[in-house]
Enzyme design. Structure first.
Site, PDB file in Angstrom:
ATOM      1  N   ASP A 100      53.035  52.676  57.617  1.00  0.00           N
ATOM      2  CA  ASP A 100      52.313  51.833  58.567  1.00  0.00           C
ATOM      3  C   ASP A 100      50.871  51.624  58.120  1.00  0.00           C
ATOM      4  O   ASP A 100      49.994  51.345  58.940  1.00  0.00           O
ATOM      5  CB  ASP A 100      52.311  52.484  59.960  1.00  0.00           C
ATOM      6  CG  ASP A 100      53.414  51.922  60.857  1.00  0.00           C
ATOM      7  OD1 ASP A 100      54.157  51.045  60.399  1.00  0.00           O
ATOM      8  OD2 ASP A 100      53.522  52.371  62.017  1.00  0.00           O
ATOM      9  N   ASP A 247      56.281  63.482  70.344  1.00  0.00           N
ATOM     10  CA  ASP A 247      57.106  64.612  69.940  1.00  0.00           C
ATOM     11  C   ASP A 247      57.348  65.566  71.109  1.00  0.00           C
ATOM     12  O   ASP A 247      58.477  66.000  71.367  1.00  0.00           O
ATOM     13  CB  ASP A 247      56.460  65.349  68.775  1.00  0.00           C
ATOM     14  CG  ASP A 247      54.970  65.596  68.976  1.00  0.00           C
ATOM     15  OD1 ASP A 247      54.429  65.234  70.041  1.00  0.00           O
ATOM     16  OD2 ASP A 247      54.332  66.144  68.058  1.00  0.00           O
TER      17      ASP A 247
END
Length: 496
Positions: A100, A247
């Site tokens: 990215d 996460d």
């Protein structure tokens, strides 16, 4: 005393005592978990060493290694090399570099991927057209193009051991195991007191997780140096980009959804810690914002889930530990008005303050013990040095409380997806990337809290309310350290 003053006094005292009671519950539960962790460690010491797993005996289903990166030129080549050194049957392993980046990282990664692909490694470079969903979106995009039944994930600054997959995949013979977390070590742990503090604080979390895992309690786990079962991820709908701690969010959903997890502390991937106080400051605000958001987001579902009382208490304590840390900053803000509103002699505040400092002493000792064990610190300083280091260690939690408090306020106002990556790499130069505006706001809060606590000390001494003076002195020590490091960082930038 006027009605308004009395109302303010009782309200401030009530908030103070509520925080003390919640802190007491947290300390008791943490002591219980640390005792379990010690039993686990002692049991491992008495067990005979197990022979290493051979490829012919290993559980080796198809696995995809996901490497999400974003502007990581200082460490991306090392990451890819480490992933390609992982030992696993070649026909069952693929490596996906999920890029990215908006700088030279992409070219470095593509070149390194090409080198390994030419040597027969099943590795691919995947780049998106936009950064929709930040890291969570990057992982979701990678999964869509993966072929593995399991996913091993490593952030850009991680270096997994070569036998990582061989030592972890056998755990997934249990079909109920949805994900697995491993231990994390830090290459730059001893760079400064700031990095040593971070290593100890996160080492403490790892040591506590040993006990939580053994007891079957909910835990808050990292999103790197971990392995996920694809069926588990898909059943939960994948990573959620609406939170900056995607996460932790996915881990909560898995545990509430009856998936089991495992924690292998002895399988250690090496990582790096932020070396500048600015990077640390921005990282912890983001963590606080995400953790507090995730706690409230999943609290109702957790409370509805049938579980024994002790496990529910551990779940509440673990999920809302970030709220507890943020609430310590509330106590700091209350210290000045409390000096004006009440006299501590002969009131419930006297016992409340004494109980608070007693709990802090107990928590400091057990936390420092778990931190040293978790961080694998082998030095044995004398008693005086140990007490002084423990005091400074505790003092650093007060600036952290401010960063978590600021993150909690931002989460309250709906700022959930404002993601700022933590710079990785060696030295200040690698971590001196442009900092977001939130850093300046947090630094202003550092200055304000330091001056505010100095004023609270002065007022407390003038009015003879000495009980909160130790708290404010410790606040000045903690914030004094981060302000000194900020001055050093600014001076270094000016000379660079």
């Amino acid at each position: 005393m006027s009605i308004l003053a009395a109302l303010l006094s009782y309200s401030a005292q009530a908030v103070f005592l509520v925080v003390v009671v919640y802190f007491a519950l947290h300390v008791v539960l943490e002591l219980r978990v640390l005792m379990i962790s010690r039993k686990v460690e002692r049991r491992k010491l008495t067990e005979l060493a197990q022979p290493s797993v051979g490829l012919e005996d290993a559980f080796s289903p198809p696995i995809s290694v996901l490497l999400p990166i974003r502007n990581e030129s200082a460490v991306v080549e090392r990451l890819i090399d480490a992933a390609c050194r992982l030992r696993y049957p070649a026909e069952g392993l693929e490596i996906l570099v999920l890029d990215d980046s908006s700088d030279g990282t992409s070219a470095l990664a593509q070149t390194k991927v090409g080198q390994h692909a030419a040597q027969g490694v099943n590795i691919h470079f995947i780049r998106r057209q936009n950064r929709k969903g930040y890291k969570a979106g990057n992982l979701v995009n990678g999964i869509r193009q993966s072929s593995g039944e399991f996913f091993a994930i490593f952030d850009a600054d991680f270096v997994p051991p070569e036998d990582f997959l061989l030592r972890t995949m056998s755990c997934f013979k249990d079909p109920r195991l949805g994900f697995l977390q491993t231990g994390i070590g830090y290459e730059n742990r001893d760079k400064s007191f700031l990095t040593r503090f971070q290593a100890m604080e996160m080492g403490h979390q790892q040591y506590v997780t040993v006990g939580l895992s053994e007891d079957g309690d909910m835990a808050s786990l990292s999103g790197s140096s971990c392995v996920w079962r694809k069926a588990c991820v898909e059943s939960l709908g994948g990573w959620d980009a609406s939170t900056v701690t995607e996460d932790v969010d996915l881990g909560y959903r898995a545990q509430i959804g009856d998936w089991h997890y495992a924690f292998l502390r002895d399988v250690v991937s090496m990582s790096e810690l932020p070396e500048t106080v600015s990077a640390f400051r921005v990282q912890r605000e983001r963590w606080g914002r995400g953790l507090i958001h995730s706690a409230f987001k999943h609290a109702r579902q957790m409370l509805r889930q049938p579980m024994p009382l002790m496990k529910r208490m551990h779940a509440i304590s673990m999920m809302f530990s970030s709220v507890l840390l943020a609430s310590i900053h509330v106590l700091v803000l209350l210290s000045l008005p409390l000096n004006f509103l009440i006299a501590f002699d002969g009131t419930a505040m006297l016992w409340g303050a004494l109980a608070f400092f007693g709990l802090v002493a107990i928590w400091a000792l057990d936390n420092a013990f778990g931190a040293r064990k978790g961080a694998r610190l082998e030095d044995r300083p004398g008693i005086v040095r140990t007490l002084w280091d423990t005091y400074l260690y505790v003092a650093m939690f007060l600036p952290m409380a401010w960063y978590y408090f600021a993150g909690g306020i931002r989460a309250l106002f709906g700022v959930h997806g404002d993601f700022h990556r933590t710079p990785k790499g060696k030295g200040r130069g690698a971590q001196r990337s442009s900092l977001p505006r939130i850093n300046a706001m947090l630094l202003a809060g550092d200055v304000f809290t330091f001056v505010y606590s100095l004023l609270a000390i002065q007022v407390g001494l003038q009015k003879g309310n000495y009980l909160l003076v130790p708290l404010n002195v410790t606040v000045c020590v903690g914030f004094g350290m981060v302000l000194f490091w900020s001055w050093q960082e600014r001076r270094s930038d000016g000379q660079g």
